[in-house]
Design a protein around this motif. Structure first.
Motif, PDB file in Angstrom:
ATOM      1  N   UNK A 170       0.924  -0.953   0.052  1.00 27.05           N
ATOM      2  CA  UNK A 170       0.047   0.163  -0.036  1.00 27.05           C
ATOM      3  C   UNK A 170       0.945   1.309  -0.068  1.00 27.05           C
ATOM      4  N   UNK A 171       1.385   1.698  -1.153  1.00 25.04           N
ATOM      5  CA  UNK A 171       2.281   2.655  -1.254  1.00 25.04           C
ATOM      6  C   UNK A 171       1.874   4.337  -1.135  1.00 25.04           C
ATOM      7  N   UNK A 172       2.738   4.978  -0.808  1.00 25.00           N
ATOM      8  CA  UNK A 172       2.520   6.411  -0.869  1.00 25.00           C
ATOM      9  C   UNK A 172       1.505   7.053   0.063  1.00 25.00           C
ATOM     10  N   UNK A 173       0.782   6.073   0.891  1.00 26.01           N
ATOM     11  CA  UNK A 173      -0.394   6.880   1.935  1.00 26.01           C
ATOM     12  C   UNK A 173      -1.573   6.403   1.317  1.00 26.01           C
ATOM     13  N   UNK A 174      -1.637   5.458   0.427  1.00 22.66           N
ATOM     14  CA  UNK A 174      -2.876   5.271   0.152  1.00 22.66           C
ATOM     15  C   UNK A 174      -3.070   3.579  -0.396  1.00 22.66           C
ATOM     16  N   UNK A 175      -4.015   3.142  -0.958  1.00 20.05           N
ATOM     17  CA  UNK A 175      -3.911   1.843  -1.592  1.00 20.05           C
ATOM     18  C   UNK A 175      -4.555   1.658  -3.008  1.00 20.05           C
ATOM     19  N   UNK A 176      -4.554   0.347  -3.564  1.00 17.15           N
ATOM     20  CA  UNK A 176      -4.795  -0.115  -4.804  1.00 17.15           C
ATOM     21  C   UNK A 176      -6.449   0.113  -4.822  1.00 17.15           C
ATOM     22  N   UNK A 177      -7.024   0.714  -6.201  1.00 18.13           N
ATOM     23  CA  UNK A 177      -8.252   0.962  -6.434  1.00 18.13           C
ATOM     24  C   UNK A 177      -8.803  -0.606  -6.352  1.00 18.13           C
ATOM     25  N   UNK A 178      -8.115  -1.622  -6.565  1.00 17.86           N
ATOM     26  CA  UNK A 178      -8.573  -2.978  -6.593  1.00 17.86           C
ATOM     27  C   UNK A 178      -8.274  -3.810  -5.456  1.00 17.86           C
ATOM     28  N   UNK A 179      -8.259  -2.830  -4.136  1.00 12.33           N
ATOM     29  CA  UNK A 179      -7.649  -3.690  -3.086  1.00 12.33           C
ATOM     30  C   UNK A 179      -8.724  -5.019  -2.595  1.00 12.33           C
ATOM     31  N   UNK A 180     -10.172  -4.971  -2.979  1.00  7.86           N
ATOM     32  CA  UNK A 180     -11.068  -6.021  -2.880  1.00  7.86           C
ATOM     33  C   UNK A 180     -10.799  -7.011  -3.669  1.00  7.86           C
ATOM     34  N   UNK A 181     -10.784  -6.833  -5.112  1.00  3.71           N
ATOM     35  CA  UNK A 181     -10.337  -7.530  -6.152  1.00  3.71           C
ATOM     36  C   UNK A 181      -9.000  -8.382  -5.852  1.00  3.71           C
ATOM     37  N   UNK A 182      -8.109  -7.832  -5.321  1.00  2.92           N
ATOM     38  CA  UNK A 182      -6.823  -8.672  -5.126  1.00  2.92           C
ATOM     39  C   UNK A 182      -7.201  -9.554  -3.871  1.00  2.92           C
TER      40      UNK A 182
END
Ligand SMILES: Cc1ncc(COP(=O)(O)O)c(C=O)c1O
Length: 376
Positions: free
Chosen positions: A133-145
């Motif tokens: 979870x880079x740069x202070x946020x996370x992937x828009x696909x967190x749940x998909x992952x």
């Protein structure tokens, strides 16, 4: 006006006296390794991160190594990792004897690209993945992952070294991870007075194994269930972190105000740069001001800022595949997005306690640096 890239004194000074009193108590009680301060910290972290089990350890890199080992990832396993990240996730995979596979980032959210990850799995058959979870946020696909990894039996370790305080739909992103890690390196959003880290999981059995691995794989004082590590947290660090966590809301607020200032300032300058921000529904922690320049390179811009007395960073000026030990590493593509981004990224000063005047001076200096390139 001179602006440092980071100034930790602004958050340390307000708790100085309390920390000195706590540390004196540690000395008096010889509370050096583990102890009530560590237990208290683990409880506070469980509440804050909305997780059920937190095991404090010596640093965020150990947390990754131990996390992988706890999941049974070792020799012969293939582990996906983003090509744009700090070196530690790569190190951890190699240290447990597994094989890293580099995946490019999405130019939208700068996190590991989900579609490329899925295509990569078809080709390489990943055993595990480190989602950073880079740069202070996370992937828009967190749940998909999470769903994809569960369905395909890929163990997903989430590296939350940079994401303390990040939420998705008002829920801590650590809450629903199978296993996640954090670093309390002093420059992180929640930083210690030295090295420190933690591993989180909702699974009590896994938590027990992690706790043993952090303490030589111990079953009893001189009996061992595993070959583990010495990665225990110092009592002094725990006491410091307990004081820091008590002022975390103000620290987050200050970071987010600065991040918002930079976003607003550069909104009218989209031909010069993109100021990256958290995807929809994700609440950033203001860890970094991540600016992608359109024309001038990050190196040119940081030199220009230096001339004005403004500190800056380039996170990260080279990708993993460009580091000598990683040059022959397996990869899912030519990794072009991460390679390009690394040449163009520039980070302006952003830390808890920064003033708006300092943000203004930093932003104006960068704007001036962009315009030089337009004229030349
Ligand atoms: C993404 C990421 N992972 C892991 C680490 C390693 O943490 P530490 O420095 O505590 O070992 C860091 C930090 O420095 C990091 O930024």
């Amino acid at each position: 006006m001179r602006v440092p890239f980071i100034d930790l004194k602004r958050i340390v000074t307000p708790i100085r006296e309390q920390v000195l009193a706590d540390w004196t108590e540690c000395l008096d009680n010889t509370e050096f390794v583990g102890g009530p301060g560590v237990q208290n910290l683990e409880k506070k972290l469980e509440a804050y991160l909305e997780t059920t089990h937190v095991v404090a350890c010596a640093n965020g890199t150990d947390a990754l190594v131990i996390g992988l080992q706890a999941l049974g990832i070792g020799r012969g396993a293939k582990v996906a990792v983003p090509n744009m990240t700090f070196w530690s996730p790569y190190e951890a995979i190699v240290q447990v004897g597994a094989t890293p596979v580099l995946v490019d980032i999405s130019p939208r959210d700068l996190q590991m690209d989900f579609e490329e990850f899925c295509r990569g799995h078809e080709k390489f058959k990943f055993d595990a993945a480190i989602l950073v979870h880079l740069f202070g946020w996370t992937s828009e696909h967190l749940e998909n992952y999470r769903e994809y990894c569960k369905k395909h039996n890929i163990r997903l370790l989430e590296d939350g070294a940079q994401s303390f305080g990040v939420k998705k739909n008002n829920r801590s992103i650590y809450a629903d991870a199978e296993i996640s890690t954090i670093s309390f390196y002093p420059a992180k959003v929640l930083g210690a007075a030295g090295d420190a880290g933690a591993i989180m999981t909702p699974d009590p059995k896994l938590a027990e194994k992690i706790r043993a691995l952090c303490n030589h794989g111990r079953a009893g004082h001189y009996t061992y269930d595993y070959v583990g590590w010495n990665s225990r947290l110092s009592g002094l660090q725990a006491r410091f972190l307990n004081r820091m966590i008590d002022q975390i809301d103000g620290m987050l607020e200050s970071r987010i105000s600065a991040e918002t200032y930079y976003q607003n300032f550069f909104a009218k300058h989209s031909s010069d740069c993109i100021v990256h921000k958290a995807p929809q529904g994700v609440q950033s922690n203001g860890y970094l001001c991540v600016i992608e320049s359109i024309r001038r390179t990050g190196d040119e811009l940081s030199a220009s800022l230096r001339d004005d007395g403004i500190g800056s960073a380039r996170t990260y000026p080279q990708t993993l595949c460009e580091q000598p030990p990683a040059q022959d590493t397996l990869r899912t593509s030519d990794l072009k997005h991460s390679k390009r981004f690394s040449k163009m990224v520039i980070n302006l000063p952003l830390f808890a306690g920064i003033t708006m005047d300092e943000c203004k001076a930093s932003a104006e200096s960068l704007l001036k640096a962009f315009k030089v390139s337009v004229q030349s």
